[in-house]
Design a protein around this motif. Structure first.
Motif, PDB file in Angstrom:
ATOM      1  N   THR A   1       1.200  -2.048   5.355  1.00 30.59           N
ATOM      2  CA  THR A   1       1.425  -3.040   4.302  1.00 30.59           C
ATOM      3  C   THR A   1       1.977  -4.323   4.894  1.00 30.59           C
ATOM      4  N   LEU A   2       2.958  -4.180   5.780  1.00 29.34           N
ATOM      5  CA  LEU A   2       3.546  -5.351   6.426  1.00 29.34           C
ATOM      6  C   LEU A   2       2.557  -6.022   7.378  1.00 29.34           C
ATOM      7  N   LYS A   3       1.794  -5.207   8.090  1.00 30.47           N
ATOM      8  CA  LYS A   3       0.841  -5.741   9.070  1.00 30.47           C
ATOM      9  C   LYS A   3      -0.196  -6.642   8.404  1.00 30.47           C
ATOM     10  N   TYR A   4      -0.713  -6.225   7.249  1.00 29.50           N
ATOM     11  CA  TYR A   4      -1.769  -6.975   6.590  1.00 29.50           C
ATOM     12  C   TYR A   4      -1.252  -7.906   5.483  1.00 29.50           C
ATOM     13  N   GLY A   5       0.057  -8.056   5.389  1.00 33.72           N
ATOM     14  CA  GLY A   5       0.627  -8.992   4.421  1.00 33.72           C
ATOM     15  C   GLY A   5       0.369  -8.620   2.983  1.00 33.72           C
ATOM     16  N   MET A   6       0.336  -7.318   2.712  1.00 28.20           N
ATOM     17  CA  MET A   6       0.090  -6.856   1.349  1.00 28.20           C
ATOM     18  C   MET A   6       1.386  -6.856   0.534  1.00 28.20           C
ATOM     19  N   HIS A   7       1.210  -6.733  -0.763  1.00 30.52           N
ATOM     20  CA  HIS A   7       2.357  -6.759  -1.676  1.00 30.52           C
ATOM     21  C   HIS A   7       3.206  -5.500  -1.510  1.00 30.52           C
TER      22      HIS A   7
ATOM     23  N   MET B   1       0.847  -1.196   0.000  1.00 30.29           N
ATOM     24  CA  MET B   1       0.000   0.000   0.000  1.00 30.29           C
ATOM     25  C   MET B   1       0.878   1.239   0.000  1.00 30.29           C
ATOM     26  N   ILE B   2       0.489   2.216  -0.763  1.00 32.28           N
ATOM     27  CA  ILE B   2       1.181   3.496  -0.762  1.00 32.28           C
ATOM     28  C   ILE B   2       0.148   4.615  -0.635  1.00 32.28           C
ATOM     29  N   GLY B   3       0.550   5.676   0.031  1.00 29.31           N
ATOM     30  CA  GLY B   3      -0.319   6.838   0.158  1.00 29.31           C
ATOM     31  C   GLY B   3       0.216   7.991  -0.656  1.00 29.31           C
ATOM     32  N   LYS B   4      -0.642   8.624  -1.400  1.00 29.12           N
ATOM     33  CA  LYS B   4      -0.249   9.780  -2.207  1.00 29.12           C
ATOM     34  C   LYS B   4      -1.009  10.997  -1.701  1.00 29.12           C
ATOM     35  N   ILE B   5      -0.248  12.048  -1.365  1.00 33.02           N
ATOM     36  CA  ILE B   5      -0.861  13.264  -0.822  1.00 33.02           C
ATOM     37  C   ILE B   5      -0.699  14.393  -1.838  1.00 33.02           C
ATOM     38  N   PRO B   6      -1.755  14.744  -2.571  1.00 32.47           N
ATOM     39  CA  PRO B   6      -1.667  15.850  -3.539  1.00 32.47           C
ATOM     40  C   PRO B   6      -1.456  17.184  -2.820  1.00 32.47           C
ATOM     41  N   LYS B   7      -1.189  18.222  -3.577  1.00 32.05           N
ATOM     42  CA  LYS B   7      -1.057  19.552  -2.990  1.00 32.05           C
ATOM     43  C   LYS B   7      -2.373  19.952  -2.328  1.00 32.05           C
ATOM     44  N   PRO B   8      -2.305  20.631  -1.186  1.00 32.66           N
ATOM     45  CA  PRO B   8      -3.529  21.027  -0.479  1.00 32.66           C
ATOM     46  C   PRO B   8      -4.439  21.865  -1.378  1.00 32.66           C
ATOM     47  N   GLY B   9      -5.717  21.585  -1.310  1.00 31.54           N
ATOM     48  CA  GLY B   9      -6.670  22.333  -2.127  1.00 31.54           C
ATOM     49  C   GLY B   9      -7.376  23.413  -1.327  1.00 31.54           C
ATOM     50  N   LYS B  10      -7.985  24.337  -2.029  1.00 32.31           N
ATOM     51  CA  LYS B  10      -8.706  25.427  -1.370  1.00 32.31           C
ATOM     52  C   LYS B  10     -10.211  25.273  -1.488  1.00 32.31           C
ATOM     53  N   SER B  11     -10.652  24.403  -2.412  1.00 31.41           N
ATOM     54  CA  SER B  11     -12.087  24.293  -2.676  1.00 31.41           C
ATOM     55  C   SER B  11     -12.585  22.875  -2.410  1.00 31.41           C
ATOM     56  N   PHE B  12     -13.514  22.739  -1.475  1.00 35.15           N
ATOM     57  CA  PHE B  12     -14.141  21.437  -1.252  1.00 35.15           C
ATOM     58  C   PHE B  12     -14.992  21.049  -2.455  1.00 35.15           C
ATOM     59  N   GLY B  13     -15.596  22.050  -3.092  1.00 38.27           N
ATOM     60  CA  GLY B  13     -16.455  21.765  -4.232  1.00 38.27           C
ATOM     61  C   GLY B  13     -15.720  21.027  -5.336  1.00 38.27           C
ATOM     62  N   GLY B  14     -14.569  21.558  -5.757  1.00 39.31           N
ATOM     63  CA  GLY B  14     -13.811  20.940  -6.841  1.00 39.31           C
ATOM     64  C   GLY B  14     -13.299  19.559  -6.477  1.00 39.31           C
ATOM     65  N   CYS B  15     -12.806  19.408  -5.245  1.00 38.79           N
ATOM     66  CA  CYS B  15     -12.245  18.125  -4.811  1.00 38.79           C
ATOM     67  C   CYS B  15     -13.328  17.045  -4.735  1.00 38.79           C
ATOM     68  N   ILE B  16     -14.463  17.382  -4.168  1.00 41.98           N
ATOM     69  CA  ILE B  16     -15.541  16.402  -4.019  1.00 41.98           C
ATOM     70  C   ILE B  16     -16.143  16.031  -5.367  1.00 41.98           C
ATOM     71  N   GLN B  17     -16.355  17.000  -6.234  1.00 39.52           N
ATOM     72  CA  GLN B  17     -16.899  16.708  -7.564  1.00 39.52           C
ATOM     73  C   GLN B  17     -15.963  15.796  -8.354  1.00 39.52           C
ATOM     74  N   TYR B  18     -14.642  16.056  -8.254  1.00 40.04           N
ATOM     75  CA  TYR B  18     -13.674  15.211  -8.957  1.00 40.04           C
ATOM     76  C   TYR B  18     -13.780  13.760  -8.498  1.00 40.04           C
ATOM     77  N   ASN B  19     -13.896  13.557  -7.185  1.00 42.03           N
ATOM     78  CA  ASN B  19     -13.898  12.199  -6.649  1.00 42.03           C
ATOM     79  C   ASN B  19     -15.235  11.492  -6.806  1.00 42.03           C
ATOM     80  N   VAL B  20     -16.328  12.196  -6.564  1.00 39.32           N
ATOM     81  CA  VAL B  20     -17.643  11.544  -6.567  1.00 39.32           C
ATOM     82  C   VAL B  20     -18.200  11.352  -7.974  1.00 39.32           C
ATOM     83  N   LEU B  21     -17.933  12.296  -8.881  1.00 39.37           N
ATOM     84  CA  LEU B  21     -18.528  12.230 -10.219  1.00 39.37           C
ATOM     85  C   LEU B  21     -17.721  11.402 -11.212  1.00 39.37           C
ATOM     86  N   LYS B  22     -16.579  10.874 -10.779  1.00 37.65           N
ATOM     87  CA  LYS B  22     -15.770  10.058 -11.677  1.00 37.65           C
ATOM     88  C   LYS B  22     -16.532   8.778 -12.047  1.00 37.65           C
ATOM     89  N   LYS B  23     -16.301   8.289 -13.249  1.00 38.63           N
ATOM     90  CA  LYS B  23     -17.013   7.105 -13.733  1.00 38.63           C
ATOM     91  C   LYS B  23     -16.766   5.911 -12.807  1.00 38.63           C
TER      92      LYS B  23
END
Length: 312
Positions: free
Chosen positions: A141-147, A1-23
Motif C-alpha cells: 500500500t505504501l509502495k504504490y501510494g494507495m489509500h 490495500m488489505i488482504g482477507k484470508i478466509p478459512k481454508p477450503g476443502k473443495s476446489f469446485g465450490g471455491c471456483i464456482q463461487y468466484n467465477v459464476l458471480k455476477k
C-alpha cells in the motif's frame, strides 16, 4: 490495500464456482489451469492436488481489496501486477493460480485461488499467514501510494449488510463495553445483557485460556475475526491495563490526602489531628498520661524525717 484470508477450503469446485459464476465476475489471470470451461479449471486443480493426497486442505483463497479512493489508479493489469507481487512476498510460488475480479462492491477487489500443492507436489506452508498478510499488505500500500484506511471508526455503517453489518455491530459494542470493565468475567456479564455471548478457547487438556469468540443469534466469530484488537491476548491486556490505572489513581488520591493532612496547622500541638481512614471526621489523639504520684498528707514529710533521725 488489505488482504482477507478466509478459512481454508476443502473443495476446489465450490471455491471456483463461487468466484467465477458471480455476477460481473471477470477472470484476469490464470497460471497452470484451463479457463475455457469451469469444469476444466476444477479438474486441473484437482489433478495437481492428487500429487499430495495427504494435504487435506489444499484450497488456497485470498481476497485483495483497495479503497474506493484508489479506483482511478487501478485497472485490471495493475491489480494483477500487485497481486503477483503479493503472492511472491507471501512465498506462494510455483503453483496453479486463478485471479478473478468482482464488481459487486464499491471498492475494487480481486479474488485469488491457488493450489497449496505446488507444481512439484510439495505443500505450500500456511503458518503465520495472517501476520505476513498484514505486513505485506501495508508494505505494498505504501509502495504504490494507495489509500490507507482510518480504521473501523470511519466505515459507513449504513451501507453495510448481512454478516459485515453484524461484525461491525459486535465490534462497536464490545469495544465500548470493554473500556468500562475491570475483568474478563465482568465483560462477559455486561455483553450478555446486550444479547452477545462470549466463549473462551482453552489449551487442550488444561484450563489455560488461549482464544476468545463472540456470538449473537446463530452467528459466532473469533475475536480476531471481528477485529485484531479483540483477540484474547490484546483484549485481556487492555483490561489489565485499565485495572492497573484505576489502582494507581486510587493510590495517588490516598497520597494526596495524606499530604494535605500532614500540612494542617497545629500538628505539633499536644492535642493534634490524625487521619481516620474509616470515617470522614478527624479523631483527637490525647497526650500520653503523666506518671501517677500519691499526694502526701500535711506533716507526713516531717514525721518521716524525724523517724530517720533528722532534727530541724
Amino acid at each position: 490495500m488489505i488482504g482477507k484470508i478466509p478459512k481454508p477450503g476443502k473443495s476446489f469446485g465450490g471455491c471456483i464456482q463461487y468466484n467465477v459464476l458471480k455476477k460481473e465476475a471477470a477472470i484476469l489471470y490464470a497460471d497452470g489451469v484451463r479457463i475455457d470451461k469451469i469444469a476444466h479449471t476444477i479438474d486441473d486443480f484437482n489433478m495437481q492436488r492428487k500429487m499430495n493426497p495427504g494435504l487435506g486442505q489444499a484450497v488456497g483463497h485470498i481476497a485483495l481489496s483497495w479503497s474506493p479512493s484508489d479506483s482511478d489508479k487501478l485497472n485490471d493489469e495493475k491489480m494483477v501486477s500487485i497481486a503477483k507481487e503479493y503472492l511472491q512476498k507471501m512465498k506462494i510460488q510455483d503453483t496453479q493460480v486463478l485471479m478473478v475480479r468482482h464488481k459487486d462492491k464499491e471498492h475494487p477487489h480481486v479474488h485469488i485461488v491457488y493450489n497449496r500443492v505446488d507444481n512439484e507436489g510439495k505443500s505450500i506452508p500456511d503458518n503465520f499467514q495472517h501476520l505476513k498478510n498484514v505486513k505485506i499488505s501495508k508494505e505494498l500500500t505504501l509502495k504504490y501510494g494507495m489509500h490507507i484506511g482510518q480504521g473501523k471508526e470511519k466505515v459507513n455503517r449504513q451501507q453495510l449488510k448481512g454478516i459485515d453489518k453484524l461484525k461491525y455491530e459486535l465490534h462497536d459494542t464490545i469495544k465500548s463495553v470493554s473500556q468500562k470493565v475491570s475483568s474478563m468475567a465482568e465483560l462477559k456479564q455486561e455483553l450478555l445483557k446486550q444479547g452477545i455471548g462470549m466463549q473462551f478457547k482453552y489449551k487442550s487438556g488444561t484450563l489455560e485460556k488461549q482464544g476468545i469468540s463472540f456470538s449473537k443469534g446463530k452467528y459466532k466469530f473469533k475475536g480476531s475475526e471481528i477485529d485484531r484488537s479483540l483477540s484474547y491476548g490484546k483484549l485481556s491486556k487492555q483490561i489489565e491495563q485499565q485495572q492497573k490505572q484505576v489502582i494507581e489513581q486510587r493510590l495517588s488520591l490516598g497520597q494526596q490526602l495524606r499530604e494535605v493532612i500532614n500540612k494542617q496547622p497545629g500538628k505539633e500541638q499536644s492535642n493534634h489531628l490524625s487521619f481516620n481512614p474509616f470515617g470522614h471526621l478527624p479523631v483527637i489523639t490525647p497526650e500520653p498520661d503523666k506518671p501517677y504520684r500519691r499526694k502526701k498528707k500535711k506533716g507526713q514529710d516531717q514525721d518521716q524525717d524525724q523517724s530517720r533521725g533528722i532534727n530541724y
